[in-house]
Enzyme design. Structure first.
Site, mmCIF file in Angstrom:
data_model
loop_
_atom_site.group_PDB
_atom_site.id
_atom_site.type_symbol
_atom_site.label_atom_id
_atom_site.label_comp_id
_atom_site.label_asym_id
_atom_site.label_seq_id
_atom_site.Cartn_x
_atom_site.Cartn_y
_atom_site.Cartn_z
ATOM 1 N N GLY A 55 0.851 -1.183 0.000
ATOM 2 C CA GLY A 55 0.000 0.000 0.000
ATOM 3 C C GLY A 55 0.881 1.225 0.000
ATOM 4 C CB ALA A 56 1.047 4.139 -2.301
ATOM 5 N NE ARG A 97 5.991 -3.504 -4.501
ATOM 6 C CZ ARG A 97 4.696 -3.805 -4.356
ATOM 7 N NH1 ARG A 97 4.118 -3.723 -3.175
ATOM 8 N NH2 ARG A 97 3.975 -4.169 -5.397
ATOM 9 C CD GLN A 204 -2.732 -7.424 -3.184
ATOM 10 O OE1 GLN A 204 -3.425 -8.140 -3.917
ATOM 11 N NE2 GLN A 204 -1.620 -6.848 -3.600
ATOM 12 C CG ASP A 245 0.171 1.639 -5.453
ATOM 13 O OD1 ASP A 245 0.988 1.262 -4.608
ATOM 14 O OD2 ASP A 245 -0.957 1.138 -5.569
#
Length: 354
Positions: A55-56, A97, A204, A245
């Site tokens: 999760g950003a 990431r 998710q 994101d």
């Protein structure tokens, strides 16, 4: 149950305990609920890469704490060794990431603190970096609650809201972005029910979103990703709320793979498609969605799970973790500064001019 005080809304995805960072291991939910300890930037980077945390916003908070942890490890170093070691920490975190812009936003905030305090003693710099990491985490919760209040006004009493992936408390420092909108609507007394896409291949939606909603007694129905269009065609979806994101300068939205498909179906069935988006997730340096880097993850996430192999050995696999939804499919961005309908380059730039 008091939903403001119990359940995932109050769960700390990340917490600072006795000089170390602890993060919920989201790979094992809902079967197990456990925290893992982290003591260095390299450990945090691996936790981000392996999806202990995802999760950003949560990734951004974790990265900030990763820098702080590295500085704690270097507290007794010379000024020169501290600079070399801290830079190494920044580098390993930045490589963890590529798609979530909050990672780089948080690292930029931490670097600004370092730059502004380089004249001070190493111990003082460490204290400043840790204070900034705490501030980033606290800011995230405050921002999510502001977004939730704005977004809740968009949902009618009785709305059936479809969401994709997990943009809840687990994806942030608390409250959530997309699920934060739903939480705020429920806390305002609205009767909201949730339809959760399972979100292949990492599940998710099935593992995390469904768990959050069940824990808080918010009605939730789990569906496979390829059922969404069927439910929309039958009039069983009133609104869609997702997180993101990264949002490009023109309003294109990168989110978990499958989001684009949901947005196209929403337009076909005239269902509003909302994106809960803190300003930290908007990247004005990226002109449009085509320029957003898309992470490609391991084939094993698609072909099987642990000891169970369901795909033929030797099959070729694509596993992009994200896709891009064009701005014209987005009904509105929900931000901490309000609701931005029909986002475009001009209106998005205006958010940062106020």
């Amino acid at each position: 149950m008091n939903r403001q005080d119990h359940g995932p809304a109050a769960v700390q995805t990340l917490r600072w305990r006795e000089g170390r960072l602890e993060m919920i291991d989201q790979r094992v939910l809902p079967a197990r609920f456990e925290y893992l300890p982290f003591t260095s930037a390299a450990e945090v980077a691996e936790g981000i890469r392996s999806m202990v945390v995802r999760g950003a916003p949560a990734i951004g908070c974790a990265a900030a704490y990763g820098v702080a942890l590295e500085s704690v490890q270097l507290r007794g170093a010379t000024r020169e060794a501290f600079a070399v070691g801290l830079q190494r920490g920044f580098d390993v975190l930045a490589a963890s990431r590529p798609t979530a812009v909050n990672l780089f936003w948080a690292l930029a905030r931490m670097r600004a603190v370092w730059d502004a305090n380089q004249h001070r003693a190493v111990g003082d710099i460490v204290d400043c970096l840790l204070a900034q990491a705490h501030e980033i985490s606290a800011d995230d919760v405050r921002i999510n609650r502001a977004m939730g209040a704005y977004g809740a006004a968009l949902l009618a009493d009785g709305a059936r809201v479809l969401t994709h992936c997990n943009a809840g408390a687990l994806a942030t420092a608390g409250h959530g972005t997309a699920l934060g909108v739903i939480r705020s609507a429920v806390q305002a007394g609205k009767r909201i029910s949730v339809i959760a896409d399972e979100t292949r291949p990492f599940l998710q939606g099935a593992r995390l979103t469904a768990w959050e909603m069940v824990q808080e007694n918010i009605p939730v129905t789990l569906i496979t990703d390829n059922m969404a269009g069927h439910l929309m065609s039958r009039g069983e979806v009133d609104a869609i709320v997702v997180g993101t994101d990264r949002v490009a300068a023109n309003g294109d939205v990168a989110n978990k793979i499958g989001t684009y498909m949901v947005a196209v179906l929403a337009q076909r069935h005239n269902i509003p498609f909302y994106v809960a988006c803190p300003l930290s997730t908007i990247d004005l340096a990226i002109p449009d969605g085509a320029a957003i880097p898309i992470e490609e993850r391991a084939a094993e996430e698609v072909t099987g799970f642990r000891d169970c192999q369901w795909a033929a050995k030797g099959v070729q696999v694509r596993n992009p973790a994200f896709d891009v939804t064009p701005a014209e499919l987005v009904t509105a961005l929900i931000t901490e500064r309000g609701v931005l309908r029909q986002p475009n380059r001009t209106t998005i730039a205006g958010l940062f001019a106020t």
